[in-house]
Design an enzyme around this catalytic site. Structure first.
Site, PDB file in Angstrom:
ATOM      1  CB  CYS A 170     -37.159  72.130 -34.045  1.00  0.00           C
ATOM      2  SG  CYS A 170     -37.802  71.030 -35.331  1.00  0.00           S
ATOM      3  CG  HIS A 192     -35.846  75.694 -37.134  1.00  0.00           C
ATOM      4  ND1 HIS A 192     -34.906  75.369 -36.188  1.00  0.00           N
ATOM      5  CD2 HIS A 192     -36.429  74.518 -37.506  1.00  0.00           C
ATOM      6  CE1 HIS A 192     -34.907  74.060 -35.996  1.00  0.00           C
ATOM      7  NE2 HIS A 192     -35.827  73.523 -36.779  1.00  0.00           N
TER       8      HIS A 192
END
Length: 481
Positions: free
Chosen positions: A326, A426
């Protein structure tokens, strides 16, 4: 409602354990936290985000997480300001003093969400925030006694004996509360006791005598609770296993979603090495992992100030691997642009680490969704979630995406030499199949770890622990209206 004498006294885990206790009794249970402050968030089934602790509590209750389980989430972006998320959606940013004026209108959203959960559940277990004794923040409070009074919810107060001073913290809380607030408290719990419980019987009696609150239990320390996904930064620094393969993780000021590391810590052949500021990245690491960040540009600049950018390039020259998750993925590119002032001054642009030929533009629209797919290099399945602002594009993303997500959308990028990878997914390592893939790439011995069943086993054993040491029948009786 479970409130605490301070932060990190174990409120979140006690609520998770009680969710499992009462769900196993056949009750429909919902967790609820009016206001949370955390950069470790989870994506909900209804397309929003809530604190990681409420997602764990929902799991313990056997239900999907909902935005109504944590209607107000504060995600710190500086020492004095936070992004404000209401019922799963970002509504703005506020500095600490400014936020105090927001609270009265946020109470309406809090009570709305609480009403929705109450209508569908036999039992709602509410978690407070910080300390019940923060009388300086009592006016307009929506997190502790302000909510308890507005919703008419009885309170159990928890103190942590492991940090010391538990008698003073419990009695002191009674001393500073006004009478109407103190009357909401129906009992107290002492958490994380070590040693012979009989040695603290007089302490429990003293607190009960001084406060007028009955003792509801002395809960011994439960070591495996630390292995459950944590949302507070203290959980980031818990000790992991020692192993032959080292994964280095630079610790930046605005690190987020660090529960991505938890499954790696459970692997017997892996050692997760947290690299604190002022220390170099270890040369022996097989992988350097850049986690997510709430304020990507500031964390990128911090990495440069530490000299970790130089260490990263040397690591790659030695044949070491790098993975950015991310915000970490965004940092690995050539450039990050912030035309709309998402992270500060509008129009700011900074040079990235240059390990991937991509660039990121920060945008106001946040992507929040669960994802599945497979890595393109070897068709290894993956499952996780996306939670990010910004769009990343460039030659490495176009020609060598990391994965293909369900529906055909590409994700991430891989460098030409295959050593550097970035992804927006994630929860990558909670998927046993994807974790096994990465461990094989790093030369770690394969294991039979099944991470998700491990989490449920710990929750079950923790529930057993609470059934033994808390008066759960009395707690349930307190909740009756």
């Amino acid at each position: 409602m479970v409130q605490g004498t301070g932060s990190n006294v174990g409120k979140s885990l006690l609520v998770a354990g009680l969710c499992r206790v009462f769900a196993r009794r056949g009750l429909t249970v919902r967790p609820f936290k009016p206001q949370n402050m955390s950069n470790n968030a989870a994506v909900t089934a209804d397309g929003g985000e809530i604190g990681r602790a409420q997602a764990l509590q929902a799991r313990a209750a056997g239900v999907a997480p909902s935005v109504h389980m944590n209607p107000v989430l504060l995600k710190p972006q500086s020492e004095t300001g936070s992004q404000v998320v209401v019922q799963g959606r970002v509504v703005g940013t506020a500095r600490a003093r400014e936020y105090q004026s927001w609270k009265p209108r946020l109470m309406a959203a809090v009570l709305d969400s609480f009403g929705r959960l109450s209508a569908e559940a036999d039992l709602v277990l509410v978690e407070g925030a910080g300390s019940a004794s923060e009388v300086n923040l009592r006016a307009g409070d929506i997190a502790n006694m302000g909510f308890a009074r507005a919703a008419g919810v009885p309170v159990v107060l928890v103190g942590d004996i492991d940090r010391g001073g538990v008698i003073a913290s419990l009695v002191g809380t009674r001393a500073v509360l006004d009478e109407a607030d103190a009357a909401m408290i129906r009992g107290f719990v002492v958490n994380r006791f070590r040693g012979d419980p009989s040695l603290f019987e007089s302490g429990m009696d003293f607190v009960a005598g001084r406060t007028g609150w009955p003792a509801l239990g002395l809960v011994p320390h439960f070591p495996d609770a630390a292995r459950l996904p944590a949302e507070d930064g203290l959980g980031l620094r818990r000790e992991g296993r020692k192993g032959a393969v080292a994964i280095a993780v630079p610790v930046t000021p605005w690190i987020s979603n660090f529960d991505d590391l938890d499954p790696l810590r459970e692997e017997p052949g892996v050692e997760v090495v947290l690299v604190e500021p002022g220390r170099p990245l270890p040369a022996e690491a097989a992988l350097v992992l850049l986690p997510g960040s709430k304020t990507t540009i500031d964390d990128l600049l911090f990495i440069r100030r530490q000299g970790w950018d130089v260490d990263l390039k040397a690591h790659v020259r030695r044949g070491g691997r790098v993975l950015g998750l991310c915000g970490g993925y965004q940092m690995l590119g050539r450039r990050i642009e912030d035309p709309f002032g998402i992270e500060g001054e509008a129009g700011r642009a900074v040079e990235g680490l240059g390990l991937l030929d991509v660039a990121t533009t920060l945008t106001a629209t946040k992507r929040l969704e669960a994802v599945t797919g497979a890595t393109l290099a070897d068709d290894a399945p993956l499952a996780g979630y996306e939670m990010h602002l910004g769009e990343t594009a460039g030659p490495d993303a176009a020609s060598r995406p990391f994965a293909r997500l369900a529906g055909g959308r590409p994700d991430g990028a891989v460098s030409a030499d295959g050593l550097v990878t970035g992804t927006y997914v994630h929860g990558l390592f909670a998927d046993d199949r994807q974790r096994a893939r990465w461990l094989a790439l790093l030369g770690a011995e394969p294991s039979d770890l099944a991470y998700e069943p491990l989490v449920d086993d710990i929750l079950d054993r923790f529930a057993d622990h609470l059934e033994t040491h808390l008066d759960c029948d009395r707690l349930l009786a307190l909740s009756a209206r």
